[in-house]
Design an enzyme around this catalytic site. Structure first.
Site, mmCIF file in Angstrom:
data_model
loop_
_atom_site.group_PDB
_atom_site.id
_atom_site.type_symbol
_atom_site.label_atom_id
_atom_site.label_comp_id
_atom_site.label_asym_id
_atom_site.label_seq_id
_atom_site.Cartn_x
_atom_site.Cartn_y
_atom_site.Cartn_z
ATOM 1 N N HIS A 380 -1.367 7.038 12.760
ATOM 2 C CA HIS A 380 -0.590 6.086 11.953
ATOM 3 C C HIS A 380 -0.096 6.666 10.641
ATOM 4 C CE1 HIS A 380 -1.698 2.456 14.347
ATOM 5 N NE2 HIS A 380 -2.773 3.183 14.617
ATOM 6 N N LYS A 570 3.967 -5.703 0.919
ATOM 7 C CA LYS A 570 3.229 -4.652 1.619
ATOM 8 C C LYS A 570 2.255 -4.022 0.640
ATOM 9 C CE LYS A 570 7.365 -2.782 2.484
ATOM 10 N NZ LYS A 570 7.274 -2.583 3.926
ATOM 11 N N ARG A 571 1.343 -3.160 1.145
ATOM 12 C CA ARG A 571 0.451 -2.462 0.241
ATOM 13 C C ARG A 571 1.252 -1.753 -0.855
ATOM 14 N NH1 ARG A 571 -5.178 -2.323 1.462
ATOM 15 N NH2 ARG A 571 -5.282 -0.881 -0.285
ATOM 16 N N LYS A 576 5.952 3.797 -0.715
ATOM 17 C CA LYS A 576 6.669 2.585 -0.313
ATOM 18 C C LYS A 576 7.704 2.183 -1.370
ATOM 19 C CE LYS A 576 2.724 0.885 2.456
ATOM 20 N NZ LYS A 576 3.199 0.686 3.846
ATOM 21 N N THR A 678 5.744 -2.664 10.077
ATOM 22 C CA THR A 678 5.759 -3.760 11.052
ATOM 23 C C THR A 678 6.274 -5.048 10.400
ATOM 24 O OG1 THR A 678 3.380 -3.898 10.606
ATOM 25 C CG2 THR A 678 4.048 -3.010 12.742
ATOM 26 N N LYS A 682 8.969 -8.326 11.526
ATOM 27 C CA LYS A 682 8.737 -9.763 11.324
ATOM 28 C C LYS A 682 9.918 -10.390 10.578
ATOM 29 C CE LYS A 682 3.916 -8.512 11.168
ATOM 30 N NZ LYS A 682 2.814 -8.056 10.294
HETATM 31 C C1 26Q Z 1 -9.652 5.850 5.733
HETATM 32 C C2 26Q Z 1 -10.823 6.453 5.277
HETATM 33 C C3 26Q Z 1 -11.657 5.789 4.390
HETATM 34 C C4 26Q Z 1 -11.307 4.520 3.949
HETATM 35 C C5 26Q Z 1 -10.154 3.927 4.404
HETATM 36 C C6 26Q Z 1 -9.324 4.587 5.286
HETATM 37 C C7 26Q Z 1 -8.076 3.954 5.769
HETATM 38 C C8 26Q Z 1 -8.014 2.599 6.017
HETATM 39 C C9 26Q Z 1 -6.846 2.007 6.434
HETATM 40 C C10 26Q Z 1 -6.932 4.706 5.974
HETATM 41 C C11 26Q Z 1 -5.759 4.119 6.415
HETATM 42 C C12 26Q Z 1 -5.698 2.752 6.643
HETATM 43 C C13 26Q Z 1 -4.492 2.050 7.095
HETATM 44 C C14 26Q Z 1 -3.374 2.631 7.424
HETATM 45 C C15 26Q Z 1 -2.194 1.849 7.826
HETATM 46 O O1 26Q Z 1 -2.183 0.634 7.767
HETATM 47 N N1 26Q Z 1 -1.125 2.517 8.287
HETATM 48 C C16 26Q Z 1 0.072 1.812 8.714
HETATM 49 O O2 26Q Z 1 -0.032 1.556 10.103
HETATM 50 C C17 26Q Z 1 1.007 0.718 10.548
HETATM 51 C C18 26Q Z 1 0.758 0.399 12.004
HETATM 52 O O3 26Q Z 1 1.019 1.503 12.806
HETATM 53 C C19 26Q Z 1 2.359 1.383 10.329
HETATM 54 O O4 26Q Z 1 3.365 0.457 10.673
HETATM 55 C C20 26Q Z 1 2.528 1.810 8.876
HETATM 56 O O5 26Q Z 1 3.716 2.558 8.735
HETATM 57 C C21 26Q Z 1 1.329 2.641 8.431
HETATM 58 O O6 26Q Z 1 1.419 2.927 7.052
#
Ligand code: 26Q
Length: 835
Positions: A380, A570-571, A576, A678, A682
């Site tokens: 991702h 979004k985050r 972004k 995503t 929406k």
């Molecule tokens: C990793 C290690 C330690 C703590 C937290 C994490 C962690 C947690 C969540 C790393 C990444 C995430 C989330 C990533 C994320 O949401 N990525 C998004 O995924 C979507 C679904 O595929 C995409 O549409 C987005 O582009 C992408 O940013």
């Protein structure tokens, strides 16, 4: 539309009730004393000892949710029974995150109970929205990745695929955000404070997890005690995943950590009893809290334990299920597909090998072949700092056997590489699982080497992953690499969240689109139909009024529904580029100050999103946006023309309210950085127009709708990559008048009087630090696209025509399409209908 409709929330969509609805759920006549209230009133009485007249909204919510659960229980149990009998190939979606949001309204909708519920609410004069609002969001995720997992579960159940989610039952989900003096503050999200009617504990399926060391919590962090192996217990909590139509009800199984019953309290003298209990507290700490997505800090020992805990519990559980029907380990890949949602659960590769080698007693080659054919991995992100790497030391300490296995996988990989490229010695080093210099384990390499499929989440992302990020591995295993463009469930994100637009669509083309979104194509010819255009405009207006009313009820913010609703939710992350949006707004404000009588359309800019608590730059961005809001608010020139609103505490439920009301969707990441996105999908499904860069799935959305129906701008990923090395923001500052003016305005402290720290931070991000994310490179182009958008808005029919063409082309971005591709191209799984 009556005036009542315009102001009152429209409620859940009232579709036609299928006949014999309750019989379908095995509920026979639940009418009791001729009333529809039997289940509900019994729950109030027997669970809460309350008469209906005494119940508050929270008790009403609980009783309603339990009644709905009663109705689905039999079907839920039957689904598992059919799967046990038919023994189909099962799909297991392993994810550290499931961003579910609320369940009551969604379950009512998917069970098609809305007509019954509507009648019930009317008879009892209950306030539907007040009751639904009592349910806390299950916020067990950070953002896109977690919400995608939830959409996938909905699609699998709706398509009758035997799919199951495995995750963690965090006691605290994503933190709650408040804004104090413009700054983000975090509060714990204690979402389980009250009993959750949707979960069923299944202690009979508890799993023991073994670790090579023990732990204690000291000063808030986890300390390992070496040489003292320990055991944790995983208790499964199941949640029903109702497929649309209520035929299949799959399961999301979330693990909670606990102390094993075998824990020997006797070992401790009376004086030590408290110490022994403290140790139990450590065991329970493991699933206490969801880690916020923070790609910057790596010292997260507890996160590592969480990841292993998920993997160990889930594999033990699915293997137990497999062994009930099949004694031959060889058939595991024919009966089980495991999808790894990012590298977070990729320890599963080593864990399955451990089980096959040490418990099944298989030889390496066979165990490896089975493992490889069972797993598939979804990536991702391309951000190098977000690719997980864990210290080898932690494996030595906690997972010594899994480490041995990883080292052997790595040895064989290096051998394979050396045999294939004998003259290229640096190649093996680049490709290896263990990074030698840093003594780190590269989890993405483990996932790619250990599975038969690696996919990205949009075409451009899959291409960059293959050609740039893990190019060497893709050369070794080209057949493993593929793309699965993301999607979102049209049930929650259109039918449920936007009942007005949903009924426009259904009135025009029938309701097949709910499960066959390609049908939306049939709206294309209606883009020139005056009556349909008017209906769609009416639905948008209704959604804006609903949102406006809700916002007012939440604390008094009043916004004008007659302005353009222009959103970025979004985050908060530099890539972004919420700051680029901030620059645009500051520039529009500047134009207004220069020519107060210009005919610029009035706009409300909405921002919402959370910053990781330790991501200081993201927190500065939030502060800047809030300052921008205050300054513009305080300037009479802008009053009624431009308004900036930062909505605190972004959540799934808030997205469900705001997206239907939006006119403009900002998808403005630096090209090459957003894997897919995503929310872009929406917005498209809800008739908003996209102002965006050629990044992630936005590229495919524009392709589907026609670029002429999009407002695309900015450098392409190729151009961004090519300018690496010589790009300078100063050139734009010095040569572009509006860029110069807006930067000067910001750096003058106009939006941050008495806050030199903030000015310094902004100068650093945009200029002095080199503008890593190319805000200035895309600024002029963004303003041009914005101008095109403004002039289109002046022609309401043309605007809505484009919105309809977008909606009509959004069918491809249903998660049903995505899941059907996973099922046929990766999992080789077929539906297993529950008749
Ligand atoms: C990793 C290690 C330690 C703590 C937290 C994490 C962690 C947690 C969540 C790393 C990444 C995430 C989330 C990533 C994320 O949401 N990525 C998004 O995924 C979507 C679904 O595929 C995409 O549409 C987005 O582009 C992408 O940013």
């Amino acid at each position: 539309m009556t005036s009542d409709d315009a102001v009152l929330p429209a409620g859940l969509p009232r579709q036609h009730a299928p006949e014999n609805l309750l019989q379908q759920y095995g509920c026979g006549p639940i009418k009791f004393n001729g009333s529809n209230n039997a289940l509900y009133e019994r729950h109030l009485l027997f669970d809460n000892a309350l008469a209906p007249s005494e119940a508050g909204n929270r008790e009403r919510y609980e009783a309603a949710a339990r009644s709905v659960r009663d109705i689905l229980s039999q079907r839920w149990q039957q689904t598992e029974q059919v799967y046990s009998r038919e023994n189909p190939k099962r799909i297991y979606y392993l994810s550290m995150e499931f961003l579910i949001g609320r369940s009551l309204s969604n379950n009512i909708l998917n069970l098609r109970l809305e007509p019954l519920v509507g009648q019930f609410l009317k008879e009892n004069q209950l306030d539907e929205w007040a009751i639904l609002a009592e349910e806390p969001d299950a916020g067990l995720g950070n953002g896109g990745l977690g919400r995608l997992a939830a959409c996938f579960l909905d699609s699998m159940a709706s398509m009758q695929l035997p799919g199951m989610g495995y995750g963690l039952r965090y006691e605290y989900g994503i933190f709650k955000q408040t804004i104090v003096d413009g700054w983000q503050q975090e509060q714990p999200d204690n979402w389980l404070r009250r009993p959750d009617p949707w979960e069923v504990a299944r202690p009979q399926y508890a799993v023991a997890v073994e670790l090579g060391c023990s732990f204690e919590v000291r000063g808030g962090s986890l300390k390992a005690i070496t040489g003292k192996p320990s055991k944790l217990l995983g208790i499964p909590y199941d949640r029903p995943i109702v497929g649309y139509g209520g035929k299949t009800i799959n399961t999301l199984r979330l693990w909670a950590s606990a102390t094993p019953d075998s824990f020997d309290f006797q070992e401790f003298s009376a004086g030590e009893f408290v110490g022994a209990l403290a140790e139990c507290l450590t065991a329970e700490t493991v699933t206490r809290v969801l880690y916020p997505d923070d790609s910057t800090s790596m010292g997260q020992g507890l996160r590592f334990v969480q990841e292993y805990f998920l993997v160990a519990c889930s594999l033990a559980d699915l293997i137990r299920r497999f062994r009930m029907n099949d004694s031959n380990w060889n058939s595991l890949p024919d009966k089980v597909a495991i999808q790894l949602n990012d590298t977070h659960p990729s320890l599963a590769v080593a864990e399955l090998m451990r089980v096959l080698l040490d418990h099944a007693g298989l030889g390496w080659e066979l165990a490896w072949d089975i493992t490889n054919r069972t797993f598939a991995y979804t990536n991702h992100t391309l951000l190098p700092e977000a690719l997980e790497k864990w210290p080898l030391q932690w494996f030595e300490l906690m997972l010594p056997r899994q480490l041995q296995i990883i080292l052997e996988i790595d040895r064989r990989l290096r051998e394979e590489v050396a045999a294939r490229w004998p003259d290229d010695t640096s190649r093996a080093e680049r490709m290896s699982i263990v990074e030698h210099g840093g003594r780190l384990v590269r989890m993405a390499h483990l996932a790619i080497v250990g599975s038969h499929s690696t996919n990205g989440v949009a075409a451009i992302h899959s291409r960059l992953l293959r050609d740039v990020t893990v190019r060497d591995l893709a050369e070794l295993y080209p057949e493993r690499f593929n793309n699965k463009t993301n999607g979102v469930t049209p049930r929650r994100w259109l039918l449920l969240s936007n009942p007005g637009l949903a009924s426009c669509i259904t009135n025009a083309i029938g309701d097949r689109w709910i499960t066959k979104t390609d049908d939306l194509q049939r709206l294309k010819p209606l883009a020139d139909d005056g009556e349909f255009i008017a209906a769609v405009r009416g639905a948008k207006r209704q959604a804006k009024l609903r949102f406006t009313e809700w916002l007012k009820s939440q604390g008094g913010i009043q916004v004008d529904p007659d302005t353009i609703f222009d959103c970025q939710i979004k985050r908060i992350h530099e890539y972004k580029r919420q700051l680029l949006n901030g620059l645009r707004i500051a520039a529009l404000y500047n134009r207004l100050r220069e020519s107060p009588h210009s005919d610029m359309p009035s706009r409300t800019f909405f921002f919402a999103g959370k910053a990781a608590p330790a991501y200081h730059v993201a927190k500065f961005i939030i502060k800047f946006l809030n300052n921008l809001a205050d300054t513009i608010d305080g300037d009479p020139v802008a009053r009624g023309r431009l308004r900036v609103v930062f909505l605190p505490e972004y959540s799934v439920s808030m997205a469900e309210r705001l997206i239907p009301a939006s006119d403009v969707s900002n998808q403005i990441s630096t090209a090459g950085y957003e894997a897919s996105g995503t929310s872009n999908m929406k917005f498209m499904m809800n008739g908003a127009l996209t102002l965006g860069t050629r990044d992630g799935a936005t590229i495919e959305m524009a392709e589907a709708a026609g670029e002429e129906n999009f407002f695309l701008f900015g450098l392409t990923a190729e151009q961004i990559a090519a300018s690496q090395g010589w790009y300078s923001p100063w050139w734009h500052y010095e040569n572009e008048p509006e860029t110069h003016a807006v930067i000067d305005l910001i750096l003058s402290g106009h939006f941050s009087r008495h806050e030199p720290m903030l000015v310094d931070a902004l100068r650093n991000i945009l200029l002095a630090g080199g503008d890593t994310y190319r805000h200035l490179a895309d600024f002029v182009s963004y303003m041009e696209a914005d101008l095109r958008l403004q002039s289109l808005y002046a022609k309401p029919e043309d605007w809505t025509r484009k919105a309809v063409l977008n909606l009509a082309s959004s069918g491809r971005f249903s998660s049903d399409r995505t899941i059907s591709e996973y099922a046929s191209e990766i999992w080789n799984a077929k539906p297993c209908p529950v008749l």
